[in-house]
Design a protein around this motif. Structure first.
Motif, mmCIF file in Angstrom:
data_model
loop_
_atom_site.group_PDB
_atom_site.id
_atom_site.type_symbol
_atom_site.label_atom_id
_atom_site.label_comp_id
_atom_site.label_asym_id
_atom_site.label_seq_id
_atom_site.Cartn_x
_atom_site.Cartn_y
_atom_site.Cartn_z
ATOM 1 N N HIS A 405 0.833 -1.206 0.000
ATOM 2 C CA HIS A 405 0.000 0.000 0.000
ATOM 3 C C HIS A 405 0.864 1.251 0.000
ATOM 4 N N LEU A 406 1.953 1.208 0.757
ATOM 5 C CA LEU A 406 2.854 2.367 0.755
ATOM 6 C C LEU A 406 3.441 2.591 -0.634
ATOM 7 N N LEU A 407 3.724 1.507 -1.355
ATOM 8 C CA LEU A 407 4.229 1.633 -2.721
ATOM 9 C C LEU A 407 3.178 2.297 -3.617
ATOM 10 N N TYR A 408 1.915 1.889 -3.468
ATOM 11 C CA TYR A 408 0.841 2.525 -4.231
ATOM 12 C C TYR A 408 0.792 4.027 -3.957
ATOM 13 N N TYR A 409 0.836 4.381 -2.682
ATOM 14 C CA TYR A 409 0.712 5.796 -2.321
ATOM 15 C C TYR A 409 1.942 6.594 -2.728
ATOM 16 N N LEU A 410 3.106 5.941 -2.753
ATOM 17 C CA LEU A 410 4.312 6.624 -3.218
ATOM 18 C C LEU A 410 4.198 6.931 -4.708
ATOM 19 N N ILE A 411 3.656 5.972 -5.467
ATOM 20 C CA ILE A 411 3.421 6.202 -6.901
ATOM 21 C C ILE A 411 2.443 7.358 -7.079
ATOM 22 N N GLU A 412 1.392 7.374 -6.276
ATOM 23 C CA GLU A 412 0.408 8.460 -6.340
ATOM 24 C C GLU A 412 1.048 9.799 -6.002
ATOM 25 N N LEU A 413 1.960 9.787 -5.006
ATOM 26 C CA LEU A 413 2.627 11.019 -4.596
ATOM 27 C C LEU A 413 3.500 11.555 -5.724
ATOM 28 N N VAL A 414 4.131 10.643 -6.474
ATOM 29 C CA VAL A 414 5.023 11.057 -7.561
ATOM 30 C C VAL A 414 4.235 11.493 -8.798
ATOM 31 N N THR A 415 3.202 10.712 -9.160
ATOM 32 C CA THR A 415 2.453 10.993 -10.394
ATOM 33 C C THR A 415 1.345 12.007 -10.206
ATOM 34 N N GLY A 416 0.917 12.208 -8.967
ATOM 35 C CA GLY A 416 -0.157 13.152 -8.708
ATOM 36 C C GLY A 416 -1.539 12.561 -8.856
ATOM 37 N N ARG A 417 -1.650 11.281 -9.142
ATOM 38 C CA ARG A 417 -2.954 10.619 -9.243
ATOM 39 C C ARG A 417 -2.831 9.176 -8.788
ATOM 40 N N PRO A 418 -3.899 8.627 -8.214
ATOM 41 C CA PRO A 418 -3.847 7.246 -7.716
ATOM 42 C C PRO A 418 -3.787 6.237 -8.857
ATOM 43 N N LEU A 419 -3.311 5.041 -8.550
ATOM 44 C CA LEU A 419 -3.313 3.961 -9.530
ATOM 45 C C LEU A 419 -4.740 3.615 -9.927
ATOM 46 N N GLY A 420 -4.887 3.129 -11.142
ATOM 47 C CA GLY A 420 -6.199 2.719 -11.599
ATOM 48 C C GLY A 420 -6.674 1.465 -10.877
ATOM 49 N N GLU A 421 -7.982 1.261 -10.909
ATOM 50 C CA GLU A 421 -8.552 0.111 -10.205
ATOM 51 C C GLU A 421 -8.039 -1.212 -10.781
ATOM 52 N N ARG A 422 -7.836 -1.268 -12.116
ATOM 53 C CA ARG A 422 -7.353 -2.509 -12.714
ATOM 54 C C ARG A 422 -5.937 -2.836 -12.245
ATOM 55 N N ALA A 423 -5.075 -1.804 -12.194
ATOM 56 C CA ALA A 423 -3.698 -2.021 -11.744
ATOM 57 C C ALA A 423 -3.670 -2.456 -10.279
ATOM 58 N N MET A 424 -4.533 -1.846 -9.462
ATOM 59 C CA MET A 424 -4.563 -2.210 -8.054
ATOM 60 C C MET A 424 -5.105 -3.626 -7.872
ATOM 61 N N ALA A 425 -6.115 -3.993 -8.651
ATOM 62 C CA ALA A 425 -6.681 -5.339 -8.553
ATOM 63 C C ALA A 425 -5.648 -6.393 -8.967
ATOM 64 N N THR A 426 -4.905 -6.096 -10.048
ATOM 65 C CA THR A 426 -3.857 -7.016 -10.484
ATOM 66 C C THR A 426 -2.793 -7.180 -9.397
#
Length: 452
Positions: A405-426
């Motif tokens: 989850h921290l990796l997801y939020y770090l990506i969001e912090l860098v890109t400025g938007r959250p990961l898509g639902e498909r990427a998170m589900a995968t």
């Protein structure tokens, strides 16, 4: 209480404490960030006990105590009333979500510090780090019986347990390691232990034996338990005699007798065996006899068996005052973290066996019972190590775990938007597969240990 039931009990105690503290970390920071917590559960499965607090949170103790979770208000998991949108987890800034997720592992590290502090204040009985015998690599380093190892590299070794762990960690790198040693006369000296000479196939769990280092406390006194009829010692030695010298060479333990008797036999003729009996010192003349076993091997024997050995008394205590224990516990927490990180790094590099690094609930239960039997300080030490392990495992960047989850939020912090639902589900499916694989490996290792 049987060993099985005792192991199960201490496993439940250990996991109950560690999981509760981990989940409380998530819970406490979530509340501080204004997130509404719907469910605080210790364990999975069917609730055994539940109560709804004034804050609206349902507190639950569930049937399977192998984890726990905190369920927060979140639009991704159900409808959220408009009046409560501000208290939904997914509406919070990314740095607050990261803080909430990281709070669980950080709570385990804080708990480890507290447990180690308590262990140091209570005092953990142990054995002194004194050399009993040095062979092979240990002898090449110049270690002598009776010497006390004060430090391995920068790591202080006040007890044998610290020495054993420090050498195990140093052995992973297969590099010479400096030792600070106190000689029997009280003076200090430096030695270098050539761990680069360890065989490539060395088993990390038997490292000290491979090094050739035997502690003083495992060397049992040379007490005679039985004299075999018709053998050279029959009628001369008696049960309870303590053999102190053979042919003028001192005997420190029963293990010293075999080589000395062999040397006496090869020399030929009788030799003097010195013993202590009822407070008196006796010198008895005995001639060893050569014996051929069923495999065709020959041995020189006196014809005595060792006395039954009990557990040696502890001769060292790791204890500090309440104030001195604070920085010491902080250093030990950091040391255990670095130690576990090194183990994981070497396991991924294939330098150590995963059988020695991945353990399941069966091994943990047996270890919990073993440490609990040693006393409260030892059990606190075990809980601290397990708490650090849980913290680091949860910080691995594997989806489903806190680190994922921290990796997801770090990506969001860098890109400025959250990961898509498909990427998170995968990612969730991959994470579940990885966790299932780790659990399967852990149970496999447990079964192998039980069979061996």
């Amino acid at each position: 209480m049987s060993t099985f039931l005792a192991s199960l009990w201490w496993l439940l105690v250990a996991l109950g404490v560690l999981v509760t503290f981990h989940e409380f970390g998530h819970f406490w920071v979530a509340r501080r960030c204004g997130v509404k917590v719907l469910w605080f559960s210790v364990g999975f499965g069917k609730p055994l006990w539940s109560r709804t607090g004034r804050d609206g949170t349902e507190y639950v103790i569930a049937a399977v105590p192998l984890g726990g979770y905190v369920r927060m208000l979140d639009e991704r998991e159900g409808d959220v009333p408009a009046a409560e949108l501000d208290s939904a987890f997914n509406r919070k800034p990314v740095w607050q979500r990261m803080a909430i997720v990281a709070a669980g592992p950080l709570a385990n590290l804080l708990l480890a510090f507290g447990l180690l502090w308590a262990m140091l204040v209570i005092g953990r009985p142990d054995y002194a780090p004194v050399v009993g015998r040095a062979e092979g690599i240990a002898a090449q380093a110049g270690l002598q019986p009776g010497e006390r190892v004060l430090a391995v590299g920068e790591r202080e070794t006040p007890t044998w347990s610290e020495l054993q762990m420090a050498l195990m960690v140093a052995g992973l790198d297969r590099k010479p390691v400096p030792l600070r040693v106190q000689r029997e006369d009280g003076g200090e000296t430096r030695r270098s232990l050539p761990l680069d000479r360890l065989p490539a196939e060395t088993d990390e769990m038997r490292l000290l034996g491979t090094i050739g280092l035997l502690p003083r406390h495992v060397l049992q006194p040379a007490l005679v338990g039985k004299v075999l009829e018709g053998q050279p010692a029959w009628g001369l030695l008696a049960e309870g005699d303590r053999i102190t010298a053979i042919d003028a060479t001192p005997v420190a333990s029963f293990e010293d007798i075999g080589p000395l008797v062999a040397a006496l036999g090869e020399r030929g003729g009788p030799g003097m065996v010195e013993v202590e009996r009822d407070g008196q010192r006796l010198a008895l003349e005995i001639t060893p006899r050569r014996f051929t076993d069923e495999t065709g091997g020959s041995h020189w024997l006196l014809g005595v068996e060792r006395a039954a050995a009990g557990e040696p008394a502890k001769d060292a205590v790791l204890r500090l005052g309440p104030l001195a224990a604070i920085p010491a516990a902080l250093r030990e927490t950091g040391y255990q973290m670095r130690q576990l990180v090194d183990l994981v790094r070497h396991a991924f590099a294939g330098r150590i066996s995963v059988q020695n690094t991945v353990s399941g609930p069966l091994t943990i239960a047996r270890a919990a019972n073993d440490f609990a039997e040693r006393g409260p300080a030892w059990f606190l030490n075990f809980l601290a190590l397990l708490s650090v392990s849980i913290a680091l495992i949860n910080l691995l960047p594997i989806p489903v775990l806190d680190g994922g989850h921290l990796l997801y939020y770090l990506i969001e912090l860098v890109t400025g938007r959250p990961l898509g639902e498909r990427a998170m589900a995968t990612g969730q499916y991959l994470g579940l597969a990885m966790i299932a694989g780790l659990m399967g490996l852990a149970f496999y290792n447990d079964i192998l240990r039980l069979m061996s």
